[in-house]
Write a protein that holds these residues in place. Structure first.
Motif, PDB file in Angstrom:
ATOM      1  N   SER A   8      35.719  27.513  40.630  1.00  0.00           N
ATOM      2  CA  SER A   8      36.452  28.431  39.761  1.00  0.00           C
ATOM      3  C   SER A   8      36.076  29.863  40.078  1.00  0.00           C
ATOM      4  O   SER A   8      34.945  30.146  40.486  1.00  0.00           O
ATOM      5  CB  SER A   8      36.147  28.137  38.291  1.00  0.00           C
ATOM      6  OG  SER A   8      36.524  26.829  37.938  1.00  0.00           O
ATOM      7  N   HIS A  25      40.639  37.302  33.934  1.00  0.00           N
ATOM      8  CA  HIS A  25      41.377  36.728  35.059  1.00  0.00           C
ATOM      9  C   HIS A  25      40.639  35.476  35.514  1.00  0.00           C
ATOM     10  O   HIS A  25      39.398  35.492  35.609  1.00  0.00           O
ATOM     11  CB  HIS A  25      41.457  37.703  36.228  1.00  0.00           C
ATOM     12  CG  HIS A  25      42.283  38.919  35.948  1.00  0.00           C
ATOM     13  ND1 HIS A  25      42.480  39.913  36.888  1.00  0.00           N
ATOM     14  CD2 HIS A  25      42.974  39.314  34.846  1.00  0.00           C
ATOM     15  CE1 HIS A  25      43.254  40.862  36.383  1.00  0.00           C
ATOM     16  NE2 HIS A  25      43.548  40.524  35.141  1.00  0.00           N
ATOM     17  N   HIS A  27      40.916  31.673  38.102  1.00  0.00           N
ATOM     18  CA  HIS A  27      41.530  30.619  38.895  1.00  0.00           C
ATOM     19  C   HIS A  27      40.719  29.355  38.625  1.00  0.00           C
ATOM     20  O   HIS A  27      39.552  29.255  39.012  1.00  0.00           O
ATOM     21  CB  HIS A  27      41.506  30.955  40.393  1.00  0.00           C
ATOM     22  CG  HIS A  27      42.027  29.840  41.244  1.00  0.00           C
ATOM     23  ND1 HIS A  27      41.597  29.627  42.529  1.00  0.00           N
ATOM     24  CD2 HIS A  27      42.940  28.860  40.985  1.00  0.00           C
ATOM     25  CE1 HIS A  27      42.224  28.574  43.038  1.00  0.00           C
ATOM     26  NE2 HIS A  27      43.032  28.089  42.115  1.00  0.00           N
ATOM     27  N   THR A  29      40.512  25.147  38.972  1.00  0.00           N
ATOM     28  CA  THR A  29      41.067  23.993  39.669  1.00  0.00           C
ATOM     29  C   THR A  29      40.766  22.688  38.956  1.00  0.00           C
ATOM     30  O   THR A  29      41.563  21.755  39.011  1.00  0.00           O
ATOM     31  CB  THR A  29      40.526  23.911  41.107  1.00  0.00           C
ATOM     32  OG1 THR A  29      39.082  23.891  41.060  1.00  0.00           O
ATOM     33  CG2 THR A  29      40.998  25.092  41.928  1.00  0.00           C
ATOM     34  N   ASP A  48      50.149  31.410  39.224  1.00  0.00           N
ATOM     35  CA  ASP A  48      50.343  30.240  40.078  1.00  0.00           C
ATOM     36  C   ASP A  48      49.949  28.993  39.296  1.00  0.00           C
ATOM     37  O   ASP A  48      49.052  29.043  38.447  1.00  0.00           O
ATOM     38  CB  ASP A  48      49.480  30.360  41.345  1.00  0.00           C
ATOM     39  CG  ASP A  48      49.751  29.246  42.342  1.00  0.00           C
ATOM     40  OD1 ASP A  48      50.931  28.939  42.573  1.00  0.00           O
ATOM     41  OD2 ASP A  48      48.782  28.686  42.872  1.00  0.00           O
ATOM     42  N   THR A  81      43.939  21.819  33.597  1.00  0.00           N
ATOM     43  CA  THR A  81      44.788  21.899  34.773  1.00  0.00           C
ATOM     44  C   THR A  81      45.689  20.668  34.851  1.00  0.00           C
ATOM     45  O   THR A  81      45.398  19.634  34.263  1.00  0.00           O
ATOM     46  CB  THR A  81      43.942  21.995  36.046  1.00  0.00           C
ATOM     47  OG1 THR A  81      43.100  20.839  36.127  1.00  0.00           O
ATOM     48  CG2 THR A  81      43.089  23.245  36.047  1.00  0.00           C
ATOM     49  N   ARG A  88      46.253  29.872  38.217  1.00  0.00           N
ATOM     50  CA  ARG A  88      45.725  31.235  38.139  1.00  0.00           C
ATOM     51  C   ARG A  88      46.352  31.907  36.928  1.00  0.00           C
ATOM     52  O   ARG A  88      47.575  31.882  36.773  1.00  0.00           O
ATOM     53  CB  ARG A  88      46.050  32.033  39.407  1.00  0.00           C
ATOM     54  CG  ARG A  88      45.447  31.456  40.674  1.00  0.00           C
ATOM     55  CD  ARG A  88      45.833  32.293  41.905  1.00  0.00           C
ATOM     56  NE  ARG A  88      45.386  31.675  43.126  1.00  0.00           N
ATOM     57  CZ  ARG A  88      44.177  31.847  43.665  1.00  0.00           C
ATOM     58  NH1 ARG A  88      43.313  32.659  43.044  1.00  0.00           N
ATOM     59  NH2 ARG A  88      43.836  31.245  44.781  1.00  0.00           N
ATOM     60  N   LYS A  89      45.527  32.529  36.116  1.00  0.00           N
ATOM     61  CA  LYS A  89      46.042  33.151  34.898  1.00  0.00           C
ATOM     62  C   LYS A  89      45.396  34.506  34.675  1.00  0.00           C
ATOM     63  O   LYS A  89      44.297  34.803  35.168  1.00  0.00           O
ATOM     64  CB  LYS A  89      45.795  32.270  33.675  1.00  0.00           C
ATOM     65  CG  LYS A  89      44.322  32.135  33.280  1.00  0.00           C
ATOM     66  CD  LYS A  89      44.179  31.375  31.975  1.00  0.00           C
ATOM     67  CE  LYS A  89      42.714  31.290  31.540  1.00  0.00           C
ATOM     68  NZ  LYS A  89      42.567  30.635  30.225  1.00  0.00           N
TER      69      LYS A  89
END
Length: 274
Positions: A8, A25, A27, A29, A48, A81, A88-89
Motif C-alpha cells: 500500500s 491519498h 493506493h 491492493t 483507478d 478492494t 487509488r483514491k
C-alpha cells in the motif's frame, strides 16, 4: 509512506484551508477497513479501480473515475478492494462548517454521486491543496463544491446573482486590489462585504468573466512583470507581490507568460543592448 507487506502507498497532510481537516491519498491492493466512524465528512474520488463498502449496514460499490463518494460523520462504514489491482483514491475530510450534521440522513441514502462536474471540482481543489500559497483558490473551489454537495443533499441553495452582482463584484475587486501583496481569505472577504462566499464568487465571475482567485493571481503576475523589468530578482519579486515563495511565482508566471521569471527578466538586458 509505504508498507511493503501490504503493498500500500499512502500520503496524508493537514492543509491550511478552513473546513478541511485532512487530505488523504492512498493506493490499496489488499487492505480492508474494519467497521468504523469519522467525526468528519469523507469526500472521495477514485483515480483507478473499484471499492466495495458498507454504510449503515447497506453495501455499495464504486467503480471508475466519474463517481464521487460522500460518507457522513458518525455513521458506521467499512471498505475493501474488489480486484487484485486494488484502487487509488483521494479523500478530503470536511468538518461541520462545510456541511452540517443535519444532512447525514440524505447522505446515508445516497453515498455515491454520479456527477462529473463535482468530480472535476474536487480534483481541482485537491490539486490546489498540493501547492503552498494557493489557499485563496482552494477556499473558492471548496465553496463551489459545498454548494454542489448541498444540491445533491436537497439543502437550500445559494441564490442566483441578480442586479446586485456588478456592485458586489466591483466591491470585491477593489478589496482584492488593495490586498495584492498580503492576500485575503474568501471568508474574510465575504464577511467584509456581507455576502455568502459562493454568491460572491458567482457575482464576480458573472461580472468579470473569471473567478476572484484567478483575478488576484493575474494582478500579481502583472505587478511581478514590472518589478522583474526594473531589475528585481525573482525571489524578491515573489515576496513583494504576494506569492508564497519563488517556486510559487515560477509556476503561475510560467502558466501566464509562457516563460520563467528569470528568463523573462533576462530579456530586459538583451533589449537594452539592442
Amino acid at each position: 509512506m509505504t508498507d511493503g507487506r501490504l503493498r500500500s502507498t499512502i500520503s496524508a497532510w493537514r492543509p491550511s484551508v478552513p473546513g478541511i481537516t485532512e487530505v488523504f491519498h492512498a493506493h490499496f491492493t489488499d487492505h480492508a477497513y474494519p467497521a468504523h466512524t469519522h467525526d468528519t465528512w469523507a469526500l472521495m474520488i477514485l483515480d483507478d479501480g473499484s471499492v466495495d463498502f458498507a454504510l449503515d449496514r447497506h453495501r455499495h460499490g464504486a467503480t471508475g473515475t466519474g463517481m464521487v463518494g460522500l460518507l457522513p460523520p458518525g455513521v458506521s462504514h467499512d471498505g475493501r478492494t474488489v480486484t487484485e489491482s486494488g484502487f487509488r483514491k483521494r479523500v478530503l475530510y470536511l468538518d461541520m462548517t462545510v456541511l452540517p450534521e443535519q444532512l447525514t440522513g440524505s447522505a446515508v441514502d445516497r453515498p455515491i454521486l454520479d456527477d462529473a462536474l463535482l468530480r472535476q471540482r474536487i480534483h481541482q481543489l485537491d490539486t490546489s491543496l498540493g501547492h503552498a500559497g494557493d489557499a485563496f483558490e482552494a477556499e473558492s473551489r471548496l465553496s463551489l463544491i459545498r454548494e454542489r454537495l448541498r444540491f445533491h443533499l436537497d439543502a437550500p441553495r445559494t441564490r442566483t446573482p441578480g442586479q446586485e452582482a456588478p456592485g458586489l463584484a466591483a466591491a470585491l475587486r477593489e478589496l482584492l486590489d488593495s490586498r495584492i501583496p498580503t492576500g485575503i481569505s474568501l471568508h474574510e472577504a465575504a464577511g467584509i462585504l456581507h455576502a455568502h462566499p459562493t454568491h460572491l464568487i458567482r457575482c464576480f465571475k458573472r461580472t468579470y468573466g473569471l473567478p476572484p482567485h484567478a483575478y488576484l493571481t493575474g494582478k500579481r503576475i502583472e505587478r511581478a512583470r514590472r518589478l522583474l523589468l526594473d531589475g528585481r530578482r525573482p525571489a524578491q519579486v515573489a515576496a513583494a507581490v504576494g506569492f508564497h515563495d519563488q517556486a510559487h511565482l515560477n509556476r503561475h508566471f510560467t502558466r501566464h507568460v509562457g516563460t520563467t521569471p528569470a528568463r523573462y527578466a533576462a530579456t530586459r538586458g538583451r533589449a537594452a543592448a539592442s
